[in-house]
Design a protein around this motif. Structure first.
Motif, PDB file in Angstrom:
ATOM      1  N   SER A 189       0.849  -1.186   0.000  1.00 57.58           N
ATOM      2  CA  SER A 189       0.000   0.000   0.000  1.00 57.58           C
ATOM      3  C   SER A 189       0.888   1.242   0.000  1.00 57.58           C
ATOM      4  O   SER A 189       2.118   1.156   0.127  1.00 57.58           O
ATOM      5  CB  SER A 189      -0.904   0.017   1.241  1.00 57.58           C
ATOM      6  OG  SER A 189      -0.127   0.148   2.425  1.00 57.58           O
ATOM      7  N   TYR A 213      -7.299   4.353   1.974  1.00 58.95           N
ATOM      8  CA  TYR A 213      -6.554   4.506   0.723  1.00 58.95           C
ATOM      9  C   TYR A 213      -5.846   5.855   0.607  1.00 58.95           C
ATOM     10  O   TYR A 213      -5.140   6.093  -0.372  1.00 58.95           O
ATOM     11  CB  TYR A 213      -7.502   4.319  -0.471  1.00 58.95           C
ATOM     12  CG  TYR A 213      -8.046   2.917  -0.577  1.00 58.95           C
ATOM     13  CD1 TYR A 213      -7.377   1.931  -1.302  1.00 58.95           C
ATOM     14  CD2 TYR A 213      -9.225   2.563   0.068  1.00 58.95           C
ATOM     15  CE1 TYR A 213      -7.865   0.638  -1.386  1.00 58.95           C
ATOM     16  CE2 TYR A 213      -9.728   1.264  -0.013  1.00 58.95           C
ATOM     17  CZ  TYR A 213      -9.047   0.318  -0.738  1.00 58.95           C
ATOM     18  OH  TYR A 213      -9.535  -0.964  -0.825  1.00 58.95           O
ATOM     19  N   GLY A 238     -10.481   4.141  -4.297  1.00 57.36           N
ATOM     20  CA  GLY A 238      -9.625   2.991  -4.048  1.00 57.36           C
ATOM     21  C   GLY A 238     -10.405   1.703  -3.905  1.00 57.36           C
ATOM     22  O   GLY A 238     -10.008   0.657  -4.425  1.00 57.36           O
ATOM     23  N   ARG A 297     -12.982   0.926  -5.323  1.00 60.14           N
ATOM     24  CA  ARG A 297     -13.503   0.500  -6.619  1.00 60.14           C
ATOM     25  C   ARG A 297     -12.405   0.138  -7.614  1.00 60.14           C
ATOM     26  O   ARG A 297     -12.508  -0.875  -8.327  1.00 60.14           O
ATOM     27  CB  ARG A 297     -14.360   1.611  -7.207  1.00 60.14           C
ATOM     28  CG  ARG A 297     -14.952   1.260  -8.569  1.00 60.14           C
ATOM     29  CD  ARG A 297     -15.898   2.324  -9.057  1.00 60.14           C
ATOM     30  NE  ARG A 297     -16.492   1.958 -10.338  1.00 60.14           N
ATOM     31  CZ  ARG A 297     -17.353   2.702 -11.019  1.00 60.14           C
ATOM     32  NH1 ARG A 297     -17.752   3.860 -10.509  1.00 60.14           N
ATOM     33  NH2 ARG A 297     -17.842   2.281 -12.179  1.00 60.14           N
ATOM     34  N   TRP A 298     -11.325   0.938  -7.651  1.00 63.21           N
ATOM     35  CA  TRP A 298     -10.336   0.795  -8.720  1.00 63.21           C
ATOM     36  C   TRP A 298      -9.071   0.056  -8.304  1.00 63.21           C
ATOM     37  O   TRP A 298      -8.411  -0.559  -9.144  1.00 63.21           O
ATOM     38  CB  TRP A 298      -9.964   2.171  -9.273  1.00 63.21           C
ATOM     39  CG  TRP A 298     -11.150   2.887  -9.865  1.00 63.21           C
ATOM     40  CD1 TRP A 298     -11.797   3.976  -9.349  1.00 63.21           C
ATOM     41  CD2 TRP A 298     -11.849   2.547 -11.072  1.00 63.21           C
ATOM     42  NE1 TRP A 298     -12.846   4.342 -10.144  1.00 63.21           N
ATOM     43  CE2 TRP A 298     -12.897   3.487 -11.218  1.00 63.21           C
ATOM     44  CE3 TRP A 298     -11.689   1.546 -12.033  1.00 63.21           C
ATOM     45  CZ2 TRP A 298     -13.779   3.436 -12.289  1.00 63.21           C
ATOM     46  CZ3 TRP A 298     -12.566   1.508 -13.103  1.00 63.21           C
ATOM     47  CH2 TRP A 298     -13.594   2.439 -13.226  1.00 63.21           C
ATOM     48  N   TRP A 299      -8.649   0.175  -7.069  1.00 60.87           N
ATOM     49  CA  TRP A 299      -7.458  -0.575  -6.622  1.00 60.87           C
ATOM     50  C   TRP A 299      -7.736  -1.136  -5.212  1.00 60.87           C
ATOM     51  O   TRP A 299      -7.106  -0.782  -4.238  1.00 60.87           O
ATOM     52  CB  TRP A 299      -6.196   0.306  -6.641  1.00 60.87           C
ATOM     53  CG  TRP A 299      -6.302   1.641  -5.973  1.00 60.87           C
ATOM     54  CD1 TRP A 299      -6.009   1.938  -4.682  1.00 60.87           C
ATOM     55  CD2 TRP A 299      -6.701   2.888  -6.576  1.00 60.87           C
ATOM     56  NE1 TRP A 299      -6.205   3.275  -4.424  1.00 60.87           N
ATOM     57  CE2 TRP A 299      -6.620   3.881  -5.573  1.00 60.87           C
ATOM     58  CE3 TRP A 299      -7.110   3.266  -7.865  1.00 60.87           C
ATOM     59  CZ2 TRP A 299      -6.957   5.219  -5.817  1.00 60.87           C
ATOM     60  CZ3 TRP A 299      -7.441   4.588  -8.101  1.00 60.87           C
ATOM     61  CH2 TRP A 299      -7.364   5.544  -7.099  1.00 60.87           C
ATOM     62  N   TYR A 325      -7.114  -3.765  -3.487  1.00 61.37           N
ATOM     63  CA  TYR A 325      -6.151  -4.511  -2.670  1.00 61.37           C
ATOM     64  C   TYR A 325      -4.990  -3.654  -2.158  1.00 61.37           C
ATOM     65  O   TYR A 325      -4.051  -4.187  -1.579  1.00 61.37           O
ATOM     66  CB  TYR A 325      -5.600  -5.689  -3.474  1.00 61.37           C
ATOM     67  CG  TYR A 325      -6.677  -6.636  -3.938  1.00 61.37           C
ATOM     68  CD1 TYR A 325      -7.352  -7.449  -3.030  1.00 61.37           C
ATOM     69  CD2 TYR A 325      -7.049  -6.702  -5.284  1.00 61.37           C
ATOM     70  CE1 TYR A 325      -8.365  -8.309  -3.449  1.00 61.37           C
ATOM     71  CE2 TYR A 325      -8.058  -7.557  -5.711  1.00 61.37           C
ATOM     72  CZ  TYR A 325      -8.713  -8.357  -4.789  1.00 61.37           C
ATOM     73  OH  TYR A 325      -9.714  -9.196  -5.204  1.00 61.37           O
ATOM     74  N   LEU A 326      -5.073  -2.342  -2.374  1.00 62.99           N
ATOM     75  CA  LEU A 326      -3.975  -1.461  -1.982  1.00 62.99           C
ATOM     76  C   LEU A 326      -4.321  -0.580  -0.782  1.00 62.99           C
ATOM     77  O   LEU A 326      -3.639   0.409  -0.527  1.00 62.99           O
ATOM     78  CB  LEU A 326      -3.551  -0.585  -3.175  1.00 62.99           C
ATOM     79  CG  LEU A 326      -3.085  -1.344  -4.423  1.00 62.99           C
ATOM     80  CD1 LEU A 326      -2.668  -0.368  -5.517  1.00 62.99           C
ATOM     81  CD2 LEU A 326      -1.938  -2.289  -4.082  1.00 62.99           C
TER      82      LEU A 326
END
Length: 258
Positions: A138, A186, A206, A208-210, A212-213
Motif C-alpha cells: 500500500s 486509501y 480505491g 472500486r479501482w485498486w 487490494y492497496l
C-alpha cells in the motif's frame, strides 16, 4: 523478536494510534469490525490486544472479554482489560470460544505462528477469527520502506507487517477457512487530519479501482474440523462460563484436556 522487543513494539503502536493517521485507521477498523461481528452468535468472544478499538462493540454474545499483555488502562483505550497473559499462551480452555478478534496482534507478536496455533486451539469447531493488520502492499507500506532510508518514519517501525495472502496461507495450514477479506484507508501517508480529509475521496475510488492497496485490512476465517458435520448451533450453555480463568500453563492444560 523477544518479549521485551514485542512489548516496546506494542507501546509504539499505542502511541501511533493516537495520531491523526492512527485515528483514521481506527475509525475504518471500528466500522468494519462492527459490520463483521454483529451477526456472529455464540456465548464467548474475546478481543486480544489494541484496547483503543472496541472490536466487540456490535457483537451480542453474553460473555465478551478484552485480553492484553497489560492490565492498567491507558489513555485512549476503549475499555478496561479483563484478562492479561502472554500472547503465545492463551489462558482459555480448548474449544471454549466462539469468536476471537486479533487487531494488530500478529505483526507485533514475538511468535505470530504460535499465537495463531493457540487461537485455533481455543476456538470451537466453526468458531470465527478476525484479524486486522497493516498492508505492506500500500502507499503506507511504501512510505514505511522509504522511512527506513530517510529516517522519517510514518508507521511504527518495529514488528513485521504481514500481507493478506501470507495470512491466508498461515490460516490454511491450521484448517482455518477465510470467508471474508476487506481493505480500507486509501489516503496517502499524510500526518495531519487536514490532509487526510482532503484525500478522503480516495477511499471511494480505491475501494472500486485498486481494492487490494488499502493501508489496513481485516480478514475473517472459520475453524473447520475435518469429518465433522454440525447440526444446529455449535455451542451450548455449559460453555458459557468455562472460558476465562484457566491458567496458561502446560501442566494445567494437560489436566484439563486429558
Amino acid at each position: 523478536m523477544d518479549s521485551a522487543t514485542s512489548e516496546k513494539s506494542i507501546i509504539a503502536l499505542d502511541s501511533w494510534l493516537q495520531t491523526p493517521a492512527g485515528a483514521y485507521a481506527r475509525a475504518w477498523e471500528q466500522a468494519t469490525l462492527d459490520a463483521l461481528t454483529a451477526d456472529i452468535f455464540g456465548f464467548n468472544a474475546v478481543q486480544i490486544g489494541t484496547p483503543q478499538i472496541d472490536a466487540l462493540a456490535a457483537n451480542r454474545m453474553p460473555n465478551k472479554w478484552l485480553a492484553d499483555t497489560r492490565a492498567r488502562r491507558q489513555p485512549g483505550d476503549a475499555r478496561q482489560v479483563a484478562v492479561t497473559f502472554d500472547y503465545a499462551e492463551l489462558p482459555f480452555a480448548s474449544q471454549s470460544l466462539d469468536l476471537v478478534v486479533l487487531p494488530h496482534v500478529l505483526e507485533f507478536a514475538a511468535e505470530p505462528h504460535q499465537v495463531l496455533r493457540e487461537v485455533e486451539r481455543v476456538l470451537i469447531p466453526e468458531g470465527k477469527l478476525i484479524i486486522c493488520g497493516f498492508n505492506p502492499a500500500s502507499l503506507w507500506g511504501v512510505r514505511r520502506v522509504t522511512g527506513r532510508i530517510t529516517g522519517s518514519h510514518y508507521l511504527p517501525q518495529a514488528g513485521e507487517f504481514i500481507s493478506m495472502p501470507r495470512i491466508k496461507d498461515w490460516l490454511k495450514l491450521l484448517n482455518m477457512e477465510v470467508s471474508n477479506g476487506h481493505f480500507g484507508c486509501y489516503a496517502p501517508a499524510c500526518r495531519t487530519e487536514k490532509w487526510l480529509k482532503r484525500y478522503a475521496f480516495m477511499d471511494h475510488a480505491g475501494a472500486r479501482w485498486w481494492p487490494y492497496l488499502g493501508a489496513v485490512y481485516a480478514v475473517q476465517a472459520i475453524k473447520r474440523v475435518k469429518g465433522m458435520r454440525l447440526i444446529g448451533p455449535a455451542w451450548s450453555k455449559n460453555r458459557a462460563t468455562a472460558a476465562v480463568g484457566v491458567p496458561a500453563t502446560n501442566k494445567h492444560r494437560e489436566r484439563q484436556d486429558g
